[in-house]
Scaffold this motif. Structure first.
Motif, PDB file in Angstrom:
ATOM      1  N   GLU A   9      16.875 125.275 -75.978  1.00  0.00           N
ATOM      2  CA  GLU A   9      15.852 124.226 -75.971  1.00  0.00           C
ATOM      3  C   GLU A   9      14.578 124.714 -76.671  1.00  0.00           C
ATOM      4  O   GLU A   9      13.925 123.967 -77.395  1.00  0.00           O
ATOM      5  N   GLU A  10      14.241 125.984 -76.455  1.00  0.00           N
ATOM      6  CA  GLU A  10      13.054 126.545 -77.096  1.00  0.00           C
ATOM      7  C   GLU A  10      13.178 126.543 -78.615  1.00  0.00           C
ATOM      8  O   GLU A  10      12.224 126.204 -79.321  1.00  0.00           O
ATOM      9  N   ASN A  11      14.352 126.915 -79.110  1.00  0.00           N
ATOM     10  CA  ASN A  11      14.542 126.917 -80.562  1.00  0.00           C
ATOM     11  C   ASN A  11      14.495 125.497 -81.107  1.00  0.00           C
ATOM     12  O   ASN A  11      13.983 125.260 -82.202  1.00  0.00           O
ATOM     13  N   ALA A  12      15.004 124.543 -80.356  1.00  0.00           N
ATOM     14  CA  ALA A  12      14.940 123.137 -80.781  1.00  0.00           C
ATOM     15  C   ALA A  12      13.485 122.691 -80.913  1.00  0.00           C
ATOM     16  O   ALA A  12      13.112 122.036 -81.890  1.00  0.00           O
ATOM     17  N   ARG A  13      12.650 123.064 -79.937  1.00  0.00           N
ATOM     18  CA  ARG A  13      11.223 122.709 -80.011  1.00  0.00           C
ATOM     19  C   ARG A  13      10.551 123.396 -81.193  1.00  0.00           C
ATOM     20  O   ARG A  13       9.748 122.790 -81.900  1.00  0.00           O
ATOM     21  N   LEU A  14      10.880 124.674 -81.401  1.00  0.00           N
ATOM     22  CA  LEU A  14      10.282 125.426 -82.503  1.00  0.00           C
ATOM     23  C   LEU A  14      10.670 124.826 -83.855  1.00  0.00           C
ATOM     24  O   LEU A  14       9.813 124.611 -84.707  1.00  0.00           O
ATOM     25  N   THR A  15      11.939 124.536 -84.046  1.00  0.00           N
ATOM     26  CA  THR A  15      12.373 123.998 -85.339  1.00  0.00           C
ATOM     27  C   THR A  15      11.802 122.601 -85.573  1.00  0.00           C
ATOM     28  O   THR A  15      11.443 122.260 -86.698  1.00  0.00           O
ATOM     29  N   LYS A  16      11.698 121.809 -84.515  1.00  0.00           N
ATOM     30  CA  LYS A  16      11.078 120.488 -84.644  1.00  0.00           C
ATOM     31  C   LYS A  16       9.617 120.636 -85.074  1.00  0.00           C
ATOM     32  O   LYS A  16       9.130 119.907 -85.939  1.00  0.00           O
ATOM     33  N   TRP A  17       8.909 121.602 -84.478  1.00  0.00           N
ATOM     34  CA  TRP A  17       7.511 121.860 -84.818  1.00  0.00           C
ATOM     35  C   TRP A  17       7.389 122.325 -86.273  1.00  0.00           C
ATOM     36  O   TRP A  17       6.533 121.834 -87.005  1.00  0.00           O
ATOM     37  N   LEU A  18       8.245 123.250 -86.682  1.00  0.00           N
ATOM     38  CA  LEU A  18       8.198 123.756 -88.066  1.00  0.00           C
ATOM     39  C   LEU A  18       8.467 122.640 -89.073  1.00  0.00           C
ATOM     40  O   LEU A  18       7.784 122.541 -90.094  1.00  0.00           O
ATOM     41  N   LYS A  19       9.448 121.803 -88.779  1.00  0.00           N
ATOM     42  CA  LYS A  19       9.767 120.695 -89.681  1.00  0.00           C
ATOM     43  C   LYS A  19       8.603 119.718 -89.761  1.00  0.00           C
ATOM     44  O   LYS A  19       8.244 119.248 -90.842  1.00  0.00           O
ATOM     45  N   SER A  20       7.997 119.429 -88.616  1.00  0.00           N
ATOM     46  CA  SER A  20       6.838 118.540 -88.582  1.00  0.00           C
ATOM     47  C   SER A  20       5.688 119.107 -89.409  1.00  0.00           C
ATOM     48  O   SER A  20       5.043 118.379 -90.179  1.00  0.00           O
ATOM     49  N   LYS A  21       5.431 120.400 -89.273  1.00  0.00           N
ATOM     50  CA  LYS A  21       4.357 121.039 -90.036  1.00  0.00           C
ATOM     51  C   LYS A  21       4.677 121.031 -91.531  1.00  0.00           C
ATOM     52  O   LYS A  21       3.791 120.830 -92.365  1.00  0.00           O
ATOM     53  N   ARG A  22       5.951 121.210 -91.876  1.00  0.00           N
ATOM     54  CA  ARG A  22       6.353 121.158 -93.294  1.00  0.00           C
ATOM     55  C   ARG A  22       6.055 119.775 -93.853  1.00  0.00           C
ATOM     56  O   ARG A  22       5.487 119.649 -94.946  1.00  0.00           O
ATOM     57  N   HIS A  23       6.403 118.753 -93.106  1.00  0.00           N
ATOM     58  CA  HIS A  23       6.129 117.379 -93.550  1.00  0.00           C
ATOM     59  C   HIS A  23       4.628 117.119 -93.637  1.00  0.00           C
ATOM     60  O   HIS A  23       4.158 116.520 -94.605  1.00  0.00           O
ATOM     61  N   ASP A  24       3.887 117.574 -92.602  1.00  0.00           N
ATOM     62  CA  ASP A  24       2.428 117.383 -92.593  1.00  0.00           C
ATOM     63  C   ASP A  24       1.772 117.999 -93.824  1.00  0.00           C
ATOM     64  O   ASP A  24       0.793 117.458 -94.344  1.00  0.00           O
TER      65      ASP A  24
END
Length: 79
Positions: A9-24
């Motif tokens: 679950e932690e890695n899922a949150r981290l990858t979601k955050w990284l993808k969001s930051k990439r898009h931002d």
């Protein structure tokens, strides 16, 4: 006992955050990969949770995105 962290679950949150930051930041997988000097498939594997980042890769990833790694670590804290 720790299970595989790539599917945690932690890695899922981290990858979601990284993808969001990439898009931002307006990066495509290819443009971010170019900054990191990696194939674009590396970014895809990270974002699809097929591969996890070691701590050095994580910091470099955050630096390339111009985001503070501490921000991501804070989302991983368990209350």
């Amino acid at each position: 006992m720790m299970g595989k962290t790539v599917s945690s679950e932690e890695n899922a949150r981290l990858t979601k955050w990284l993808k969001s930051k990439r898009h931002d930041k307006g990066h495509t997988m290819r443009s971010l990969a170019q900054l990191l000097g990696t194939p674009h498939s590396f970014i895809g594997k990270v974002e699809n949770q097929e591969r996890r980042l070691d701590v050095i890769e994580f910091v470099r990833y955050c630096n390339a995105l111009e985001v503070d790694p501490h921000e991501a670590l804070n989302i991983l804290k368990i209350d």
